[in-house]
Write a protein that holds these residues in place. Structure first.
Motif, PDB file in Angstrom:
ATOM      1  N   PRO A 157      30.589  18.548 -32.815  1.00  0.00           N
ATOM      2  CA  PRO A 157      31.483  17.590 -32.139  1.00  0.00           C
ATOM      3  C   PRO A 157      30.737  16.855 -31.034  1.00  0.00           C
ATOM      4  N   SER A 159      31.867  16.280 -27.929  1.00  0.00           N
ATOM      5  CA  SER A 159      32.173  16.713 -26.563  1.00  0.00           C
ATOM      6  C   SER A 159      32.858  18.071 -26.594  1.00  0.00           C
ATOM      7  N   SER A 161      35.715  18.787 -25.191  1.00  0.00           N
ATOM      8  CA  SER A 161      37.152  18.607 -25.455  1.00  0.00           C
ATOM      9  C   SER A 161      37.414  18.426 -26.945  1.00  0.00           C
ATOM     10  N   GLU A 162      36.502  17.734 -27.641  1.00  0.00           N
ATOM     11  CA  GLU A 162      36.648  17.565 -29.086  1.00  0.00           C
ATOM     12  C   GLU A 162      36.458  18.894 -29.800  1.00  0.00           C
ATOM     13  N   ALA A 165      39.599  20.868 -29.449  1.00  0.00           N
ATOM     14  CA  ALA A 165      40.640  20.331 -30.337  1.00  0.00           C
ATOM     15  C   ALA A 165      40.429  20.806 -31.774  1.00  0.00           C
ATOM     16  N   LEU A 166      39.175  20.832 -32.231  1.00  0.00           N
ATOM     17  CA  LEU A 166      38.889  21.291 -33.589  1.00  0.00           C
ATOM     18  C   LEU A 166      39.256  22.763 -33.762  1.00  0.00           C
ATOM     19  N   LYS A 186      37.181  12.143 -39.237  1.00  0.00           N
ATOM     20  CA  LYS A 186      36.758  12.079 -37.838  1.00  0.00           C
ATOM     21  C   LYS A 186      35.298  11.638 -37.684  1.00  0.00           C
ATOM     22  N   LEU A 188      32.556  13.397 -38.282  1.00  0.00           N
ATOM     23  CA  LEU A 188      31.760  14.437 -37.637  1.00  0.00           C
ATOM     24  C   LEU A 188      30.651  14.942 -38.557  1.00  0.00           C
TER      25      LEU A 188
END
Length: 304
Positions: A157, A159, A161-162, A165-166, A186, A188
């Motif tokens: 990811p 970041s 925060s990402e 979320a994942l 996304k 990724l």
């Protein structure tokens, strides 16, 4: 610690300190080791048999690779180290502040480890009741043990925060196809491989969840700057009976008892000690500056 550089074994500072404590006496003469304990004379310095044995004990994997020549190979390493140490002392490097600090840290580490090993030796061996209880309390490892076929997906990811979320989103997806579509949407980066993992090799914080996971569903967790996803493809029952499990359980309980003995011993020391913390921020700032300088030096050295 031992590392390899251009095919040669390089001893870490803590291991050097341990070998020194194991019995090297550079002075020779009346205060030196008796002849039967001297493995090699290097100029005016001596390498003892105890040091050779200590090196082999500290690196059993390397000793196994060397086989019958292990003692000779270990002695070669120590001779090369002794020659370099003598040259360093002749050049006055042993008077440099950084060298003095490194040696002091290494000696402290070795002495601390020796004391903690002494604490650990006080741990009691588990009795039959403790072994039986451990077996009953961990059915996912023994009575209901499984071997899992998994699709392991490592996602990068952009970041933290990402990544968080994942970890929340991916376990809710119905199957592997939905997971791949979600990650592709996304944009990724990911890498996947099929793996087979026995219950005892699953992280303990994941095992109870994995044991109850429906086929096609996933578990996710952060690992460094990546997100690791395990999607269950299949699970095969592979029960381990108490008689089979007893040696592994005994070893696990001994490890726990040793760790507990160390923790209790160290807590007692801390409770009885007078500790006053000072200059932590200054030390951190200095370490950061040194690390930055080393990184820049390494980067410059790598430039053509």
């Amino acid at each position: 610690m031992v590392r390899w550089s251009k095919g040669r074994m390089v001893l870490g500072a803590s291991l050097v300190a341990m070998l020194t404590l194991a019995g090297c006496n550079r002075g020779g003469g009346a205060g030196g080791a008796v002849d039967s304990q001297i493995a090699a004379q290097v100029n005016q310095g001596e390498i003892s048999v105890h040091q050779v044995q200590a090196l082999l004990r500290a690196q059993p994997g390397v000793a196994a690779q060397w086989g019958e020549k292990a003692a000779d190979r270990a002695l070669d390493v120590l001779i090369e180290q002794e020659l370099a140490a003598q040259a360093a002392a002749k050049a006055g490097l042993d008077k440099q502040p950084q060298v003095i600090q490194s040696l002091a840290l290494a000696q402290r580490e070795v002495l601390a480890r020796a004391f903690q090993d002494q604490l650990a030796e006080k741990a009691r061996l588990p009795d039959t009741a403790a072994i039986n209880n451990y077996y009953d309390e961990h059915p996912e490892l023994f009575a209901q043990r499984k071997v899992y076929q998994l699709e392991e997906t490592v996602v990068r990811p952009g970041s933290a925060s990402e990544a968080d979320a994942l970890v929340r989103e991916l376990p809710a997806l119905a199957n592997l196809e939905a997971l791949n579509l979600h990650l592709t949407a996304k944009g990724l980066r990911k890498a996947s491989q099929r793996v087979t993992v026995a219950a005892e090799n699953v992280p303990m914080d994941w095992l109870p969840k994995l044991a109850q996971l429906p086929v096609g569903r996933s578990l996710a967790s952060t690992r460094g700057d990546a997100v690791v996803v395990w999607t269950l493809i299949a699970a095969e029952e592979a029960q381990m009976l108490l008689a089979q499990a007893k040696p592994a359980i005994q070893a696990a309980l001994v490890r726990q008892a040793r760790q507990q003995a160390i923790q209790e011993g160290m807590k007692k020391l801390r409770d009885e000690a007078k500790i006053e913390r000072k200059a932590t921020s200054a030390a951190a700032a200095s370490a950061g500056t040194a690390a930055s300088g080393a990184s820049e030096a390494a980067s410059s050295a790598s430039q053509p």
